[in-house]
Design a protein around this motif. Structure first.
Motif, short mmCIF file in Angstrom:
data_model
loop_
_atom_site.label_atom_id
_atom_site.label_comp_id
_atom_site.label_asym_id
_atom_site.label_seq_id
_atom_site.Cartn_x
_atom_site.Cartn_y
_atom_site.Cartn_z
N LEU A 36 0.82 -1.21 0.00
CA LEU A 36 0.00 0.00 0.00
C LEU A 36 0.86 1.26 0.00
N VAL A 37 2.00 1.20 0.69
CA VAL A 37 2.90 2.35 0.71
C VAL A 37 3.46 2.59 -0.70
N GLU A 38 3.89 1.51 -1.36
CA GLU A 38 4.43 1.67 -2.72
C GLU A 38 3.40 2.26 -3.66
N LYS A 39 2.16 1.77 -3.56
CA LYS A 39 1.10 2.32 -4.42
C LYS A 39 0.87 3.78 -4.12
N ALA A 40 0.91 4.11 -2.83
CA ALA A 40 0.68 5.50 -2.44
C ALA A 40 1.77 6.42 -3.01
N PHE A 41 2.99 5.90 -3.11
CA PHE A 41 4.06 6.70 -3.74
C PHE A 41 3.70 6.99 -5.21
N GLY A 42 2.95 6.06 -5.82
CA GLY A 42 2.51 6.26 -7.20
C GLY A 42 1.20 7.04 -7.29
N GLY A 43 0.74 7.57 -6.16
CA GLY A 43 -0.44 8.42 -6.19
C GLY A 43 -1.76 7.69 -5.94
N GLU A 44 -1.68 6.39 -5.63
CA GLU A 44 -2.92 5.63 -5.43
C GLU A 44 -3.21 5.48 -3.94
N ARG A 45 -4.37 5.95 -3.51
CA ARG A 45 -4.71 5.81 -2.10
C ARG A 45 -5.28 4.41 -1.85
N GLY A 46 -5.15 3.89 -0.61
CA GLY A 46 -5.56 2.50 -0.40
C GLY A 46 -6.07 2.22 1.01
N ILE A 47 -6.83 1.14 1.12
CA ILE A 47 -7.38 0.74 2.41
C ILE A 47 -7.34 -0.78 2.54
N ALA A 48 -6.97 -1.28 3.74
CA ALA A 48 -6.98 -2.72 4.01
C ALA A 48 -7.43 -2.90 5.45
N VAL A 49 -8.65 -3.35 5.66
CA VAL A 49 -9.18 -3.41 7.03
C VAL A 49 -9.89 -4.73 7.34
N LYS A 50 -9.60 -5.78 6.57
CA LYS A 50 -10.24 -7.07 6.86
C LYS A 50 -9.72 -7.60 8.18
N LEU A 51 -10.61 -8.15 9.00
CA LEU A 51 -10.16 -8.81 10.22
C LEU A 51 -9.97 -10.29 9.88
N SER A 52 -9.07 -10.93 10.62
CA SER A 52 -8.73 -12.31 10.30
C SER A 52 -9.04 -13.21 11.50
N ARG A 53 -9.32 -14.48 11.23
CA ARG A 53 -9.50 -15.42 12.34
C ARG A 53 -8.19 -16.12 12.69
N VAL A 54 -7.18 -15.96 11.84
CA VAL A 54 -5.94 -16.73 12.03
C VAL A 54 -4.67 -15.89 12.16
N GLU A 55 -4.67 -14.66 11.70
CA GLU A 55 -3.42 -13.89 11.66
C GLU A 55 -2.86 -13.68 13.07
N THR A 56 -1.59 -14.12 13.27
CA THR A 56 -0.92 -13.84 14.54
C THR A 56 0.48 -13.27 14.29
N TYR A 57 0.86 -13.05 13.05
CA TYR A 57 2.19 -12.54 12.68
C TYR A 57 3.30 -13.38 13.31
N ASP A 58 3.00 -14.68 13.42
CA ASP A 58 3.90 -15.60 14.12
C ASP A 58 5.30 -15.62 13.52
N ASP A 59 5.38 -15.46 12.20
CA ASP A 59 6.66 -15.60 11.50
C ASP A 59 7.38 -14.26 11.33
N ILE A 60 6.82 -13.19 11.85
CA ILE A 60 7.43 -11.88 11.63
C ILE A 60 8.24 -11.45 12.84
N LEU A 61 9.48 -11.06 12.57
CA LEU A 61 10.35 -10.63 13.66
C LEU A 61 10.08 -9.15 13.93
N PRO A 62 9.55 -8.84 15.13
CA PRO A 62 9.30 -7.42 15.44
C PRO A 62 10.63 -6.66 15.47
N PHE A 63 10.61 -5.43 14.99
CA PHE A 63 11.82 -4.61 15.03
C PHE A 63 11.86 -3.85 16.35
N ARG A 64 12.76 -4.26 17.25
CA ARG A 64 12.78 -3.67 18.59
C ARG A 64 13.91 -2.65 18.67
#
Ligand code: SAH
Ligand code: SF4
Ligand code: F3S
Length: 463
Positions: free
Chosen positions: A138-166
């Motif tokens: 969405l950020v890349e698209k916004a750089f190209g002038g396209e506004r965007g929205i993503a607000v779906k809620l999930s039953r499974v997303e836990t970001y388990d595989d993502i390393l938080p940047f501390r």
């Protein structure tokens, strides 16, 4: 959970997130994220930063030179949202200075207000708590002038595989579950964060272990209601997870928040009592001392159950510190209900409390009950409980005078840089003299003999 002020942690002005194996973007756009709301949001910001890190973005801790400004928001009370609207108005100044600037709204307010936020000319992207994997796109698209929205809620997303940047190396937040299924009638969280789901047990234990290996001294396990944690595969509950973490990192302090009284099991209290490295501090929100109000709030337990849980905690851990959340002015609250809350506070004697006046939230059940308590009455009840709590906190803290507390050193005190501060096992802020001979550094455990105390802090000398 508590609301935090704007978080600006990084010690340097610009931090390079570039590892040698991460592809560099041509101009390395600078990302600035500002965080409001509870600790879950703090950890979510780290997740977003982790996602962006992988894509090669650099981080900055000031909006002045940023190419992207993201605001991670809170919707818990109307005044939390007001603060964010004001902040967004301020950001117009940055957009005037740099018309290519991308501005995004993340978090609970993004989830609640959705496309309404895009009506603000300033806002380019709106992203809810379960859609943070799509931030780079969405950020890349916004750089190209396209506004965007993503607000779906999930039953499974836990970001388990993502390393938080501390950005801070002493104390880490680890989300173990997301969402909430309790549906307290006043609360927006089930609508902004969706259904309850737990992260995998083994990956949590692994993350805690690697935090220890990386030099962290303290970890806080996070969830809206950690006590209902349940690992689908192993069938392990929260008490079992806590035990596994405590065993995996015996020299690291472990905390958790938040607990729901309904699910506060004996097993959990016993586990806390058994391990020295599990901090003796419990945040156990009660909301009201009146059974009639608890029922209207759908808190799912009577006050007697709460008293019984407190008695169990005090029996197994006599020195355990306690805090709570209280709401004044819930629809139909009478003086008698309010007195029941005052009474409860005197009986439990909390070390601290987070106290709020009721704020009606659209879509919740309580919204339909009306908002019949006048603001002036909400405020006078709030002031009464705050005053009483300060007195109790003061009295409890006086009792620590002469005792020796084990303190995790955090660094210079916020109020007076000539003094240093740290935290006791019971989560109290402890002030001690500045370190002159480098006898201790940030992240050390030291012993402090308490000489004085206020309702908020303990003050002492290093022994
Ligand atoms: N999940 C946590 C709390 C999350 S919100 C828990 O159940 O303990 C943090 C606190 O904000 C709540 O405990 C409650 O006291 C307060 N709160 C939530 N909704 C509110 C509202 N509509 N008005 C006032 N206070 C509210
Ligand atoms: Fe809100 Fe209740 Fe869930 Fe806490 S337990 S997040 S107060 S609905
Ligand atoms: Fe936290 Fe606020 Fe959302 S308290 S869960 S950021 S509504």
């Amino acid at each position: 959970m508590l609301e935090l002020p704007i978080l600006q942690n990084p010690k340097q002005d610009t931090i390079s997130l570039m590892d040698s194996d991460i592809p560099l973007l041509a101009n390395q756009p600078l990302l600035y994220v500002e965080t409001y709301g509870c600790q879950m949001n703090v950890n979510d910001t780290e997740i977003v930063q982790g996602v962006m890190h992988k894509k090669g973005y650099s981080l900055t801790n000031t909006p002045d030179n940023a190419d992207i400004i993201l605001i991670n928001t809170c919707a818990i009370r109307d005044n939390a949202e007001k603060k964010i609207h004001e902040r967004l108005n301020h950001l117009k100044y940055y957009k005037k200075k740099n018309k290519d600037l991308v501005v995004g709204v993340l978090g609970c307010m993004a989830e609640r207000l959705r496309e309404n936020l895009l009506e603000k000319e300033l806002v380019d992207i709106v992203i809810g708590p379960d859609e943070y994997r799509s931030v780079p796109e969405l950020v890349e698209k916004a750089f190209g002038g396209e506004r965007g929205i993503a607000v779906k809620l999930s039953r499974v997303e836990t970001y388990d595989d993502i390393l938080p940047f501390r950005t801070e190396g002493i104390s880490a937040w680890v989300s173990i579950m997301r969402g909430c299924d309790k549906f307290c009638t006043y609360c927006i969280v089930p609508f902004t964060r969706g259904r309850e789901r737990s992260r995998a047990y083994s990956s949590i234990v692994q993350e805690v272990t690697s935090l220890y290996d990386a030099g962290f001294k303290e970890v806080t396990l996070l969830g809206q209601n950690v006590n209902s944690y349940m690992d689908e595969h192993s069938g392990n509950n929260f008490a079992e997870l806590l035990r596994a973490c405590a065993k995996a990192v015996p020299h690291m302090r472990i905390r958790y928040t938040t607990s729901h009284p309904q699910d506060m099991s004996d097993k959990l209290i016993e586990t806390m009592a058994e391990f020295d490295n599990i901090c003796k501090y419990i945040h156990l929100p009660v909301q009201s001392g009146s059974n009639r109000i608890l029922h209207l709030m759908n808190r799912t337990h009577p006050i007697e159950h709460y008293y019984e849980r407190i008695a169990k905690i005090k029996e197994l851990m006599p020195g355990c510190a306690l805090s709570t959340d209280i709401i004044t002015g819930f629809p139909t609250e009478t003086d008698e209900d309010h007195q029941a809350t005052m009474e409860l506070m005197k009986i439990v004697r909390y070390d601290g409390a987070y106290m709020f006046k009721y704020s009606p939230r659209e879509r919740t059940k309580a919204w339909k009950m009306g908002d019949d308590i006048p603001d002036t009455l909400k405020i006078s009840r709030l002031n009464e409980i705050i005053h009483q709590q300060n007195q109790i906190s003061y009295e409890i803290n006086q009792q620590t005078i002469g005792t020796i507390e084990t303190v995790l050193v955090e660094g210079p005190s916020k109020k007076n840089p000539l003094e240093w501060q740290g935290r006791s096992d019971t989560n109290k802020t402890v002030i001690f003299p500045q370190n002159e001979n480098l006898a201790y550094i940030v992240g050390d455990y030291i012993k402090v003999k308490i000489a004085r105390a206020t309702s908020a802090t303990l003050i002492g000398t290093v022994v």
